[in-house]
Write an enzyme that holds these catalytic residues in place. Structure first.
Site, PDB file in Angstrom:
ATOM      1  N   THR A   1      71.449  48.568  19.123  1.00 34.01           N
ATOM      2  CA  THR A   1      70.780  47.038  19.083  1.00 34.01           C
ATOM      3  C   THR A   1      69.693  47.167  20.041  1.00 34.01           C
ATOM      4  O   THR A   1      68.893  45.769  19.943  1.00 34.01           O
ATOM      5  CB  THR A   1      72.016  45.795  19.192  1.00 34.01           C
TER       6      THR A   1
ATOM      7  N   ARG B   1      70.621  49.335  26.991  1.00 33.74           N
ATOM      8  CA  ARG B   1      69.546  49.898  27.271  1.00 33.74           C
ATOM      9  C   ARG B   1      69.181  51.161  28.193  1.00 33.74           C
ATOM     10  O   ARG B   1      68.715  52.095  27.722  1.00 33.74           O
ATOM     11  CB  ARG B   1      68.471  48.940  28.378  1.00 33.74           C
TER      12      ARG B   1
ATOM     13  N   GLU C   1      63.287  41.240  16.292  1.00 37.20           N
ATOM     14  CA  GLU C   1      64.206  41.024  15.161  1.00 37.20           C
ATOM     15  C   GLU C   1      63.488  40.735  13.849  1.00 37.20           C
ATOM     16  O   GLU C   1      64.063  41.240  12.737  1.00 37.20           O
ATOM     17  CB  GLU C   1      65.100  40.120  15.386  1.00 37.20           C
TER      18      GLU C   1
ATOM     19  N   GLU D   1      73.844  44.550  28.846  1.00 36.94           N
ATOM     20  CA  GLU D   1      72.475  45.115  28.631  1.00 36.94           C
ATOM     21  C   GLU D   1      72.298  46.246  29.408  1.00 36.94           C
ATOM     22  O   GLU D   1      71.482  47.208  28.541  1.00 36.94           O
ATOM     23  CB  GLU D   1      71.610  43.980  29.505  1.00 36.94           C
TER      24      GLU D   1
ATOM     25  N   ASP E   1      75.658  37.924  17.305  1.00 44.56           N
ATOM     26  CA  ASP E   1      74.946  38.776  16.732  1.00 44.56           C
ATOM     27  C   ASP E   1      75.248  40.211  16.537  1.00 44.56           C
ATOM     28  O   ASP E   1      75.781  40.568  15.503  1.00 44.56           O
ATOM     29  CB  ASP E   1      73.454  38.829  17.016  1.00 44.56           C
TER      30      ASP E   1
END
Ligand code: NAG
Ligand code: NAG
Length: 540
Positions: free
Chosen positions: A531, A180, A445, A176, A309
């Site tokens: 992503t 980010r 998404e 993460e 994913d």
């Protein structure tokens, strides 16, 4: 009787009644005897929770008062313009962004996220327990793209003074933080050319290097910033997760390319080599892997959603971001998706909705997640970059079908917003009857897939679906000073969860803004989104 004495009487009777209840409770409750004793532990617990809740509320009120004092500027309400064409709708989305940003700025500046109704800061465990301005770093590229200039400048100045090493505390999620923080900073650099962002991105990525010190080079999920030691999740039995260790390459490779410091690219090349060397059961990638020198897969769980994913997404995007020179990655992507289509793609009866199921060994679970809806956009992006027309047509068709399925999960709910996860059974299609799956936390998404479909097809229905979502966000997710998730998409008056996720800015707002913009705003032959929807420049 005068009004006044009538009031006194009412108050008097009320007080008497309360007193009676208290006294009765005082005398009768303890005589519950053994039974009460048995429950005493519970009782104490309940009272304790109650007290803590009281303290929390008091603290919140106090914080709110301080925030109001420190920053008396009112939050301007967005004006609702004539939102009947793409331009009007784009401006409307920009106003939503400003409203959400102003709330964060006023009540939670420097905190990771905002609680839009309590109007205090919020943080989730992925950020450890430091105050690391996740919303600022996740939002800055969006502020820049939509042209909120003053807001961008204020965010930039905050980032310039921000020291990640000093501010971050506790156990941080390596994945993460990479998508980010490193991703957001790299994107800000790519868009603006401001070197400060690149230096910050390198600082953040450097902090996480110790997480890669494992026997096989696959990083730990968490890094304890105090001891600089990595760890896996307590529930993963010492194993790493595919979606995490398998989706670091886009950022780290780009960072090495931009800085000339090869260490980051080397770390993810190592991961890719491990994955290439592993034997894939029927061409599929299980979600767990051990960190031993000779790695082994964990349980044979396969998914297009959580825990898997972005690994698939990054194979495709790594090929695109290297100017389609990385042929090995392209081949591995194609093989992986081909295997999943063969084993895990299903069509529902009677509505003929296409979805990827989940598999545990050979057992299929007919569940599709909001997270897995990204796969529609991924295969459309493949189609847009594929020379072979047969293959391109095939994936455009698959992308349209998944975009349609995910739209059905929205259209079939009471709020018009889709749940976290939905099932296909003999009695339901694209809905869920599980209460624990019926929430929505501002995930992007589905809109992401419609965005790619819009760019690829120019079919107006995708813009319309996105606009419907904008209106439902206004209706159900808008809170006092920002936007919140909701606990039940099947309720006509859903309770808000009081969290404005940082990815609302990075992802949902960005895709909504772009779907109402012309294609030359972030053209897909020059940019690739990580992503977290941070755009990086494609290297030609
Ligand atoms: C960055 O990528 C470009 C394009 O692939 C390449 O020409 C350049 O040499 C790379 N720079 C570094 C430092 O790796
Ligand atoms: C395109 O792909 C299809 C399916 O893999 C294959 O049969 C066909 O030969 C390819 N066409 C060209 C021109 O490469």
């Amino acid at each position: 009787m005068s009004l006044r004495s009538q009031e006194q009487l009412v108050v008097g009777v009320g007080v008497m009644f309360l007193l009676t209840v208290c006294i009765t409770a005082f005398f009768f409750l303890p005589s519950g005897g053994a039974d009460l004793y048995l429950h005493e532990e519970n009782h104490v617990h309940v009272r304790d929770t109650f007290n803590r809740e009281e303290v929390r509320r008091k603290e919140q009120r106090e914080l709110l008062r301080k925030a109001e004092e420190a920053n008396p500027m009112p939050i301007p309400k967005p004006e609702i313009g004539a939102a009947d064409d793409a331009e009007g709708r784009r401006i409307f989305v920009k106003q939503m962004i400003k409203f959400a940003w102003d709330g964060y700025r006023k009540y939670a500046w420097g905190e990771n996220e905002l609680r839009p109704n309590s109007r205090t800061g919020h943080s989730s465990s992925i950020f450890g327990y430091g105050k690391t301005g996740a919303t600022i770093i996740d939002a800055i590229d969006t502020l820049f793209i939509v042209g909120l200039k003053e807001e961008y400048k204020e965010a930039r100045d905050w980032i310039e003074k921000f020291d990640f090493k000093e501010s971050a505390k506790g156990d941080l999620s390596v994945f993460e933080s990479n998508i980010r923080f490193t991703g957001g900073l790299l994107s800000a650099y790519a868009l603006t050319g401001d070197k400060m962002f690149l230096n910050k991105a390198e600082e953040v990525a450097t902090v996480f290097l110790p997480a890669f010190d494992t026997p096989n080079g696959i990083p730990y999920s968490l890094l304890d910033l105090q001891s600089k030691r990595g760890k896996t999740y307590s529930w993963s039995n010492g194993k790493a997760i595919l979606s995490e260790y398998g989706s670091m390459q886009l950022e780290l490779d780009y960072l090495s390319n931009l800085t000339g410091n090869p260490i980051f690219a080397q770390k993810c090349d190592k991961i890719r080599d491990v994955l290439t060397s592993m034997n894939k059961p029927e061409g599929l990638y299980p979600i767990y892997i051990t960190l031993e020198e000779t790695p082994r897969w964990g349980q044979h769980l396969f998914s297009m959603g959580a825990m898997a994913d972005s690994f698939y997404e990054y194979l495709l995007k790594q090929w695109i971001s290297t100017g389609k020179t990385d042929e090995r990655t392209k081949r591995e992507y194609e093989e992986a998706i081909f295997a999943m289509e063969k084993r895990m793609l299903f069509k529902s009866e009677p509505s003929n909705l296409w979805y990827f199921g989940k598999m545990n060994g050979n057992r299929v679970e007919h569940t599709f997640e909001h997270l897995a809806c990204f796969s529609g956009g991924m295969v459309v992006l493949h189609a847009m970059n594929e020379k072979n027309k047969t293959i391109a047509d095939h994936y455009l068709k698959l992308g349209k079908e998944i975009g349609h399925t995910c739209h059905e999960s929205y259209a079939r709910s009471t709020t018009g917003i889709g749940p976290e996860s939905f099932q296909f059974t003999s009695s339901i299609e694209a809905k869920t009857e599980r209460r624990q799956d019926s929430y929505y936390i501002l995930r992007p998404e589905v809109v992401e897939t419609w965005f790619y479909l819009w760019r690829a097809t120019k079919d107006e229905k995708y813009r319309q679906w996105a606009w419907d979502h904008v209106q439902n966000l206004e209706k159900y997710c808008k809170g006092a000073a920002g936007y919140s998730g909701i606990r039940d998409v099947y309720s006509s008056e859903p309770e808000q969860d009081d969290v404005q996720q940082s990815f609302l800015f990075a992802e949902l707002f960005k895709y909504l803004y772009l779907i109402f913009s012309d294609d030359d705003v972030i053209p897909l032959d020059q940019w690739v989104f990580n992503t977290e929807a941070h755009p990086f420049r494609i290297r030609h």
